[in-house]
Design a protein around this motif. Sequence first.
Motif, PDB file in Angstrom:
ATOM      1  N   THR A  29       0.838  -1.197   0.000  1.00 54.09           N
ATOM      2  CA  THR A  29       0.000   0.000   0.000  1.00 54.09           C
ATOM      3  C   THR A  29       0.874   1.249   0.000  1.00 54.09           C
ATOM      4  OG1 THR A  29      -1.731  -1.179   1.217  1.00 54.09           O
ATOM      5  CG2 THR A  29      -1.856   1.216   1.210  1.00 54.09           C
ATOM      6  N   SER A  30       1.780   1.310   0.949  1.00 55.12           N
ATOM      7  CA  SER A  30       2.655   2.482   1.076  1.00 55.12           C
ATOM      8  C   SER A  30       3.675   2.568  -0.050  1.00 55.12           C
ATOM      9  CB  SER A  30       3.388   2.458   2.417  1.00 55.12           C
ATOM     10  OG  SER A  30       2.465   2.489   3.475  1.00 55.12           O
ATOM     11  N   GLY A  31       4.243   1.437  -0.429  1.00 55.95           N
ATOM     12  CA  GLY A  31       5.271   1.418  -1.464  1.00 55.95           C
ATOM     13  C   GLY A  31       4.757   1.867  -2.820  1.00 55.95           C
ATOM     14  N   CYS A  32       3.586   1.387  -3.209  1.00 53.19           N
ATOM     15  CA  CYS A  32       3.016   1.796  -4.498  1.00 53.19           C
ATOM     16  C   CYS A  32       2.669   3.278  -4.479  1.00 53.19           C
ATOM     17  CB  CYS A  32       1.785   0.958  -4.830  1.00 53.19           C
ATOM     18  SG  CYS A  32       2.162  -0.749  -5.305  1.00 53.19           S
ATOM     19  N   GLU A  33       2.118   3.750  -3.359  1.00 57.08           N
ATOM     20  CA  GLU A  33       1.797   5.177  -3.273  1.00 57.08           C
ATOM     21  C   GLU A  33       3.069   6.022  -3.336  1.00 57.08           C
ATOM     22  OE1 GLU A  33      -1.058   8.145  -0.765  1.00 57.08           O
ATOM     23  OE2 GLU A  33      -0.272   6.389   0.294  1.00 57.08           O
ATOM     24  N   CYS A  34       4.082   5.621  -2.591  1.00 56.54           N
ATOM     25  CA  CYS A  34       5.357   6.346  -2.563  1.00 56.54           C
ATOM     26  C   CYS A  34       5.998   6.374  -3.949  1.00 56.54           C
ATOM     27  CB  CYS A  34       6.281   5.692  -1.550  1.00 56.54           C
ATOM     28  SG  CYS A  34       7.922   6.424  -1.453  1.00 56.54           S
ATOM     29  N   SER A  63      -1.579  -7.850  -8.849  1.00 52.65           N
ATOM     30  CA  SER A  63      -2.063  -9.210  -8.993  1.00 52.65           C
ATOM     31  C   SER A  63      -2.304  -9.880  -7.633  1.00 52.65           C
ATOM     32  CB  SER A  63      -1.057 -10.019  -9.810  1.00 52.65           C
ATOM     33  OG  SER A  63      -1.517 -11.329 -10.003  1.00 52.65           O
ATOM     34  N   CYS A  64      -1.390  -9.664  -6.712  1.00 56.19           N
ATOM     35  CA  CYS A  64      -1.502 -10.285  -5.388  1.00 56.19           C
ATOM     36  C   CYS A  64      -2.605  -9.664  -4.538  1.00 56.19           C
ATOM     37  CB  CYS A  64      -0.177 -10.180  -4.642  1.00 56.19           C
ATOM     38  SG  CYS A  64       1.127 -11.198  -5.330  1.00 56.19           S
ATOM     39  N   PHE A  65      -2.815  -8.372  -4.685  1.00 58.45           N
ATOM     40  CA  PHE A  65      -3.746  -7.646  -3.815  1.00 58.45           C
ATOM     41  C   PHE A  65      -4.927  -7.045  -4.574  1.00 58.45           C
ATOM     42  CE2 PHE A  65       0.339  -7.530  -1.585  1.00 58.45           C
ATOM     43  CZ  PHE A  65      -0.033  -8.022  -0.335  1.00 58.45           C
ATOM     44  N   LYS A  66      -5.314  -7.661  -5.687  1.00 60.30           N
ATOM     45  CA  LYS A  66      -6.378  -7.090  -6.518  1.00 60.30           C
ATOM     46  C   LYS A  66      -7.731  -7.034  -5.811  1.00 60.30           C
ATOM     47  CE  LYS A  66      -6.889 -11.520  -8.792  1.00 60.30           C
ATOM     48  NZ  LYS A  66      -6.336 -12.238  -9.914  1.00 60.30           N
ATOM     49  N   SER A  67      -7.912  -7.838  -4.761  1.00 59.47           N
ATOM     50  CA  SER A  67      -9.182  -7.819  -4.039  1.00 59.47           C
ATOM     51  C   SER A  67      -9.202  -6.785  -2.916  1.00 59.47           C
ATOM     52  CB  SER A  67      -9.497  -9.209  -3.472  1.00 59.47           C
ATOM     53  OG  SER A  67      -8.498  -9.592  -2.549  1.00 59.47           O
ATOM     54  N   ASP A  68      -8.109  -6.059  -2.736  1.00 61.25           N
ATOM     55  CA  ASP A  68      -8.035  -5.029  -1.706  1.00 61.25           C
ATOM     56  C   ASP A  68      -8.039  -3.654  -2.375  1.00 61.25           C
ATOM     57  OD1 ASP A  68      -6.702  -3.025   0.046  1.00 61.25           O
ATOM     58  OD2 ASP A  68      -6.666  -4.732   1.425  1.00 61.25           O
ATOM     59  N   PRO A  69      -9.096  -2.864  -2.171  1.00 60.53           N
ATOM     60  CA  PRO A  69      -9.184  -1.591  -2.887  1.00 60.53           C
ATOM     61  C   PRO A  69      -8.071  -0.607  -2.562  1.00 60.53           C
ATOM     62  CG  PRO A  69     -10.917  -1.738  -1.228  1.00 60.53           C
ATOM     63  CD  PRO A  69     -10.237  -3.078  -1.285  1.00 60.53           C
ATOM     64  N   SER A 113     -15.147   4.187  -6.535  1.00 58.20           N
ATOM     65  CA  SER A 113     -14.589   5.278  -7.328  1.00 58.20           C
ATOM     66  C   SER A 113     -13.066   5.322  -7.362  1.00 58.20           C
ATOM     67  CB  SER A 113     -15.144   6.617  -6.858  1.00 58.20           C
ATOM     68  OG  SER A 113     -14.768   6.866  -5.521  1.00 58.20           O
ATOM     69  N   GLU A 114     -12.382   5.097  -6.247  1.00 54.94           N
ATOM     70  CA  GLU A 114     -10.915   5.203  -6.222  1.00 54.94           C
ATOM     71  C   GLU A 114     -10.269   4.234  -7.213  1.00 54.94           C
ATOM     72  OE1 GLU A 114      -7.125   4.321  -3.256  1.00 54.94           O
ATOM     73  OE2 GLU A 114      -9.142   4.315  -2.431  1.00 54.94           O
ATOM     74  N   VAL A 115     -10.697   2.994  -7.189  1.00 55.10           N
ATOM     75  CA  VAL A 115     -10.109   1.986  -8.063  1.00 55.10           C
ATOM     76  C   VAL A 115     -10.601   2.169  -9.494  1.00 55.10           C
ATOM     77  CG1 VAL A 115      -9.815  -0.491  -8.480  1.00 55.10           C
ATOM     78  CG2 VAL A 115      -9.897   0.376  -6.132  1.00 55.10           C
ATOM     79  N   GLU A 116     -11.873   2.431  -9.656  1.00 58.84           N
ATOM     80  CA  GLU A 116     -12.446   2.590 -10.990  1.00 58.84           C
ATOM     81  C   GLU A 116     -11.812   3.772 -11.734  1.00 58.84           C
ATOM     82  OE1 GLU A 116     -16.857   2.205 -12.958  1.00 58.84           O
ATOM     83  OE2 GLU A 116     -16.700   3.123 -10.976  1.00 58.84           O
ATOM     84  N   GLU A 117     -11.628   4.893 -11.058  1.00 57.27           N
ATOM     85  CA  GLU A 117     -10.994   6.064 -11.681  1.00 57.27           C
ATOM     86  C   GLU A 117      -9.541   5.787 -12.019  1.00 57.27           C
ATOM     87  OE1 GLU A 117     -11.603   9.459  -9.150  1.00 57.27           O
ATOM     88  OE2 GLU A 117     -13.781   9.229  -9.237  1.00 57.27           O
TER      89      GLU A 117
END
Length: 157
Positions: A29-34, A63-69, A113-117
């Motif tokens: 979560t943090s790494g992708c955002e960073c 791929s690993c976390f696709k079910s977590d928005p 909305s967050e994921v869809e956008e």
Amino acid sequence: QVEHFGDKGMVALVVQALSGHPSNKAVHTSGCECLGHIVAHNPRLQSQAFSAEAVKVVVNSLSCFKSDPSVAGRAISCLVSLGLDHPPNAQAMYSMGVREMLTSLCRHWKGKSEVEEACDRALLVLDAYEAGHMADKPLDHGSEGDYEGDGAGSDSG
């Protein structure tokens, strides 16, 4: 300040952290955002990310976390930052079949909305790449989607 991160190898450190902790949701979560914030609109840092195979690592996160928005949205936004105006990263996304993954995720996260956008923005990046709008000359995808442009979208080709 962003240039300072590049000089300190921050891109490689974040990619290494993502690779080294494949099942840690907080790291992804943090790494992708960073990573997305660091490389956004910075061709030099996008190139460092390309060298560090950041697209592959972020696609693995997705791929690993696709079910977590929270992870999915940040990973997709990171892909936008990596690929926007950077043909080699966009080509890596194209070659890895990211379009199909995003299309599936858009259906799965319809109404979130967050994921869809983020999906919509990432698909626009791929559309621009596929249409040849990221290079000085049109792209020839060949039979296997190989990038045939000059690799940098510069005036040197």
